[in-house]
Design a protein around this motif. Structure first.
Motif, short mmCIF file in Angstrom:
data_model
loop_
_atom_site.label_atom_id
_atom_site.label_comp_id
_atom_site.label_asym_id
_atom_site.label_seq_id
_atom_site.Cartn_x
_atom_site.Cartn_y
_atom_site.Cartn_z
N GLN A 22 2.18 -1.68 -6.37
CA GLN A 22 1.50 -0.75 -5.21
C GLN A 22 -0.08 -0.91 -5.61
N TYR A 82 0.88 -1.38 -0.12
CA TYR A 82 -0.10 0.02 -0.05
C TYR A 82 0.75 1.39 0.08
N LYS A 83 1.78 1.38 0.77
CA LYS A 83 2.73 2.61 1.03
C LYS A 83 4.17 2.26 0.39
N GLY A 84 4.33 0.92 0.24
CA GLY A 84 5.67 0.55 -0.37
C GLY A 84 6.76 0.47 0.91
#
Length: 177
Positions: free
Chosen positions: A171, A157-159
């Motif tokens: 992502q 989701y945010k990496g």
């Protein structure tokens, strides 16, 4: 037929190999490595090359043929040069620092992670968000890098997390209202 196994392993200058039974020992400027092959393959050392041939036509002999050749090729490369894996850390407050033989990782957990660096591997951290794992044994270098990465894998989701340099993390889109 193994396509990899057919190719002989070339030895660069400064690298020598000795064979005793099924154990091959490779020496070079960076160190010495040895490997014991199974009885399913035959090892022969010629002029500037090592060749592997299967003993028989069984499935296991064919499997060991290509695997043994690849392990020997990695040993020859390892005693003349080093293997290197680069990791990068992404996330707010995520960082790494080296303290002797211990890699201290701040990964958003309730505690710091103290990763003991095994013998045969050199770990450096030129920046707080970079980790470089180097060594002469490809399997050991890859395993240490994977163990470090397992502490905080990149999330979709945010990496955030620890990833290999150049690794693409797919992502996902978050929830919508």
């Amino acid at each position: 037929m193994s396509r990899i196994g057919k190719k002989p392993v070339g030895m660069p200058s400064g690298v020598s190999a000795t064979l005793s039974g099924q154990t091959i020992e490779v020496k070079g400027s960076k160190g010495t490595q040895s490997f014991t092959a199974t009885d399913d393959v035959t090892l022969t050392i010629g002029e500037d090359e090592i060749s592997v041939t299967p003993r028989g036509k069984s499935k296991r002999a064919r499997q060991q043929w290509g695997m043994t050749r690849t392990v020997i090729a990695n040993m020859v490369h390892g005693v003349s040069d080093v293997f290197k894996k680069e990791l990068e850390i992404r996330g707010v407050g995520y960082r790494a620092q080296l303290q002797g033989k211990v890699l201290k990782l701040n990964l958003g957990l309730s505690h710091d992670v103290n990763f003991e660096i095994p013998d045969g591997v050199t770990v450096t951290s030129p920046k707080p968000t970079e980790i470089i794992v180097e060594g002469h044994d490809l399997q050991l270098v890859g395993q240490v890098a994977a163990n470090i990465r397992d502490w905080r894998r990149p999330e979709p989701y945010k990496g955030k997390g620890i990833r290999y340099k150049g690794e693409y993390v797919f992502q996902k889109e978050g929830k919508k209202k």
